[in-house]
Write a protein that holds these residues in place. Sequence first.
Motif, PDB file in Angstrom:
ATOM      1  N   PRO A  32       6.844  -9.885   1.757  1.00 20.37           N
ATOM      2  CA  PRO A  32       6.614  -8.795   0.917  1.00 20.37           C
ATOM      3  C   PRO A  32       5.166  -8.248   0.753  1.00 20.37           C
ATOM      4  O   PRO A  32       4.371  -9.235   0.344  1.00 20.37           O
ATOM      5  CB  PRO A  32       7.278  -9.300  -0.537  1.00 20.37           C
ATOM      6  CG  PRO A  32       7.030 -10.798  -0.382  1.00 20.37           C
ATOM      7  CD  PRO A  32       7.193 -11.122   1.164  1.00 20.37           C
ATOM      8  N   ALA A  33       4.937  -7.262   1.237  1.00 20.14           N
ATOM      9  CA  ALA A  33       3.283  -6.880   1.381  1.00 20.14           C
ATOM     10  C   ALA A  33       3.145  -6.813  -0.351  1.00 20.14           C
ATOM     11  O   ALA A  33       3.716  -6.070  -1.034  1.00 20.14           O
ATOM     12  CB  ALA A  33       3.161  -5.699   2.092  1.00 20.14           C
ATOM     13  N   LEU A  34       1.980  -7.134  -0.761  1.00 19.93           N
ATOM     14  CA  LEU A  34       1.510  -6.721  -2.120  1.00 19.93           C
ATOM     15  C   LEU A  34       0.487  -5.526  -1.768  1.00 19.93           C
ATOM     16  O   LEU A  34      -0.544  -5.698  -1.292  1.00 19.93           O
ATOM     17  CB  LEU A  34       0.722  -7.966  -2.625  1.00 19.93           C
ATOM     18  CG  LEU A  34       1.394  -9.199  -2.985  1.00 19.93           C
ATOM     19  CD1 LEU A  34       0.681 -10.311  -3.597  1.00 19.93           C
ATOM     20  CD2 LEU A  34       2.581  -8.797  -4.077  1.00 19.93           C
ATOM     21  N   ILE A  35       0.880  -4.356  -2.499  1.00 20.46           N
ATOM     22  CA  ILE A  35       0.303  -3.305  -2.214  1.00 20.46           C
ATOM     23  C   ILE A  35      -0.707  -2.963  -3.596  1.00 20.46           C
ATOM     24  O   ILE A  35       0.221  -2.630  -4.422  1.00 20.46           O
ATOM     25  CB  ILE A  35       1.100  -2.068  -1.788  1.00 20.46           C
ATOM     26  CG1 ILE A  35       1.816  -2.375  -0.404  1.00 20.46           C
ATOM     27  CG2 ILE A  35       0.511  -0.794  -1.894  1.00 20.46           C
ATOM     28  CD1 ILE A  35       2.711  -1.391  -0.014  1.00 20.46           C
ATOM     29  N   ALA A  36      -1.780  -3.123  -3.308  1.00 24.55           N
ATOM     30  CA  ALA A  36      -2.443  -2.737  -4.521  1.00 24.55           C
ATOM     31  C   ALA A  36      -2.824  -1.177  -4.835  1.00 24.55           C
ATOM     32  O   ALA A  36      -2.832  -0.446  -3.911  1.00 24.55           O
ATOM     33  CB  ALA A  36      -4.192  -3.301  -4.409  1.00 24.55           C
ATOM     34  N   ALA A  37      -2.514  -0.641  -5.996  1.00 28.85           N
ATOM     35  CA  ALA A  37      -2.794   0.566  -6.220  1.00 28.85           C
ATOM     36  C   ALA A  37      -4.223   0.867  -7.211  1.00 28.85           C
ATOM     37  O   ALA A  37      -4.288   0.114  -8.040  1.00 28.85           O
ATOM     38  CB  ALA A  37      -1.757   1.034  -7.140  1.00 28.85           C
ATOM     39  N   ARG A  38      -4.887   1.885  -6.900  1.00 30.81           N
ATOM     40  CA  ARG A  38      -5.848   2.104  -7.373  1.00 30.81           C
ATOM     41  C   ARG A  38      -6.085   3.701  -7.550  1.00 30.81           C
ATOM     42  O   ARG A  38      -5.895   4.442  -6.821  1.00 30.81           O
ATOM     43  CB  ARG A  38      -7.228   1.672  -6.710  1.00 30.81           C
ATOM     44  CG  ARG A  38      -8.492   1.943  -7.543  1.00 30.81           C
ATOM     45  CD  ARG A  38      -9.846   1.094  -6.648  1.00 30.81           C
ATOM     46  NE  ARG A  38      -9.766   1.156  -5.263  1.00 30.81           N
ATOM     47  CZ  ARG A  38     -11.016   1.718  -4.765  1.00 30.81           C
ATOM     48  NH1 ARG A  38     -12.088   2.267  -5.210  1.00 30.81           N
ATOM     49  NH2 ARG A  38     -10.849   1.643  -3.325  1.00 30.81           N
ATOM     50  N   GLU A  39      -6.315   4.074  -8.922  1.00 34.41           N
ATOM     51  CA  GLU A  39      -6.570   5.402  -9.133  1.00 34.41           C
ATOM     52  C   GLU A  39      -8.208   6.100  -9.147  1.00 34.41           C
ATOM     53  O   GLU A  39      -8.858   5.159  -9.788  1.00 34.41           O
ATOM     54  CB  GLU A  39      -6.176   5.752 -10.569  1.00 34.41           C
ATOM     55  CG  GLU A  39      -5.991   7.114 -11.192  1.00 34.41           C
ATOM     56  CD  GLU A  39      -5.161   7.275 -12.282  1.00 34.41           C
ATOM     57  OE1 GLU A  39      -5.982   7.488 -13.411  1.00 34.41           O
ATOM     58  OE2 GLU A  39      -4.222   7.038 -12.625  1.00 34.41           O
ATOM     59  N   ILE A  40      -8.400   6.721  -8.686  1.00 33.86           N
ATOM     60  CA  ILE A  40      -9.659   7.307  -8.425  1.00 33.86           C
ATOM     61  C   ILE A  40      -9.986   8.295  -9.409  1.00 33.86           C
ATOM     62  O   ILE A  40      -9.256   9.230  -9.796  1.00 33.86           O
ATOM     63  CB  ILE A  40      -9.878   8.058  -6.816  1.00 33.86           C
ATOM     64  CG1 ILE A  40      -9.568   7.009  -5.643  1.00 33.86           C
ATOM     65  CG2 ILE A  40     -11.239   8.498  -6.634  1.00 33.86           C
ATOM     66  CD1 ILE A  40     -10.406   5.784  -5.544  1.00 33.86           C
ATOM     67  N   ALA A  47     -16.253   9.670  -3.127  1.00 33.51           N
ATOM     68  CA  ALA A  47     -17.199   9.502  -1.983  1.00 33.51           C
ATOM     69  C   ALA A  47     -17.317   8.040  -1.710  1.00 33.51           C
ATOM     70  O   ALA A  47     -17.350   7.539  -0.308  1.00 33.51           O
ATOM     71  CB  ALA A  47     -18.599   9.972  -2.178  1.00 33.51           C
ATOM     72  N   ALA A  48     -17.581   7.108  -2.579  1.00 33.56           N
ATOM     73  CA  ALA A  48     -17.998   5.672  -2.135  1.00 33.56           C
ATOM     74  C   ALA A  48     -16.750   4.898  -1.619  1.00 33.56           C
ATOM     75  O   ALA A  48     -16.656   4.084  -0.928  1.00 33.56           O
ATOM     76  CB  ALA A  48     -17.935   4.935  -3.499  1.00 33.56           C
ATOM     77  N   SER A  49     -15.336   5.606  -1.879  1.00 26.91           N
ATOM     78  CA  SER A  49     -14.125   5.203  -1.226  1.00 26.91           C
ATOM     79  C   SER A  49     -13.746   5.545   0.061  1.00 26.91           C
ATOM     80  O   SER A  49     -12.696   5.126   0.567  1.00 26.91           O
ATOM     81  CB  SER A  49     -13.019   4.879  -2.307  1.00 26.91           C
ATOM     82  OG  SER A  49     -13.366   4.218  -3.648  1.00 26.91           O
ATOM     83  N   GLY A  50     -14.317   6.782   0.350  1.00 30.76           N
ATOM     84  CA  GLY A  50     -13.808   7.310   1.734  1.00 30.76           C
ATOM     85  C   GLY A  50     -12.657   7.963   1.070  1.00 30.76           C
ATOM     86  O   GLY A  50     -11.684   8.036   2.141  1.00 30.76           O
ATOM     87  N   THR A  68     -11.952  14.091   8.796  1.00 37.78           N
ATOM     88  CA  THR A  68     -13.182  14.615   8.685  1.00 37.78           C
ATOM     89  C   THR A  68     -13.513  15.571   7.475  1.00 37.78           C
ATOM     90  O   THR A  68     -14.710  16.114   7.449  1.00 37.78           O
ATOM     91  CB  THR A  68     -13.408  15.598  10.082  1.00 37.78           C
ATOM     92  OG1 THR A  68     -12.231  16.494  10.098  1.00 37.78           O
ATOM     93  CG2 THR A  68     -12.939  14.596  11.121  1.00 37.78           C
ATOM     94  N   ALA A  69     -12.681  15.685   6.422  1.00 39.92           N
ATOM     95  CA  ALA A  69     -12.899  16.559   5.346  1.00 39.92           C
ATOM     96  C   ALA A  69     -13.674  15.837   4.545  1.00 39.92           C
ATOM     97  O   ALA A  69     -13.729  14.254   4.447  1.00 39.92           O
ATOM     98  CB  ALA A  69     -11.575  16.688   4.628  1.00 39.92           C
ATOM     99  N   GLU A  70     -14.546  16.398   3.474  1.00 43.52           N
ATOM    100  CA  GLU A  70     -15.395  15.789   2.492  1.00 43.52           C
ATOM    101  C   GLU A  70     -14.451  14.845   1.532  1.00 43.52           C
ATOM    102  O   GLU A  70     -13.625  15.416   1.341  1.00 43.52           O
ATOM    103  CB  GLU A  70     -16.163  16.837   1.879  1.00 43.52           C
ATOM    104  CG  GLU A  70     -17.332  17.454   2.844  1.00 43.52           C
ATOM    105  CD  GLU A  70     -18.429  16.498   3.401  1.00 43.52           C
ATOM    106  OE1 GLU A  70     -18.819  15.621   2.317  1.00 43.52           O
ATOM    107  OE2 GLU A  70     -18.849  16.766   4.342  1.00 43.52           O
ATOM    108  N   PRO A  71     -14.885  13.911   1.293  1.00 44.52           N
ATOM    109  CA  PRO A  71     -14.069  13.189   0.231  1.00 44.52           C
ATOM    110  C   PRO A  71     -14.041  14.057  -1.106  1.00 44.52           C
ATOM    111  O   PRO A  71     -15.007  14.714  -1.389  1.00 44.52           O
ATOM    112  CB  PRO A  71     -15.109  11.875  -0.329  1.00 44.52           C
ATOM    113  CG  PRO A  71     -15.703  11.748   0.973  1.00 44.52           C
ATOM    114  CD  PRO A  71     -16.356  12.971   1.658  1.00 44.52           C
TER     115      PRO A  71
END
Length: 103
Positions: A32-40, A47-50, A68-71
């Motif tokens: 079972p993959a543990l998927i971390a969820a993060r809210e930007i 920008a820092a997270s791409g 290739t889009a801007e963050p």
Amino acid sequence: MDFELLTIQDCPHGSAARELFARAAELEGKAPALIAAREIMTDEEAAASGFHGSPTFMVNGVDLFPSTAEPAMTCRVYRTAGGLSGLPSLESLREAIQARLAA
């Protein structure tokens, strides 16, 4: 392997994206993959997270669908056989995970 799902607040695809990511990881033998969820929360964090839109699927800090889009703090669309969608297909997500695992 670090699986992370990045979203924005109230992303209409957040819950489905998490289920899709878990299923794709499971099918690739990462269960079972543990998927971390993060809210930007800010443009600076995007920008820092791409971060190129919600939802963004990451493995080991790399976006599985490079853009290739801007963050930006926006919704994201994926090309599918049925046209543009708020989620990638299970098959394309699995292929992206396979490519990242092989890298």
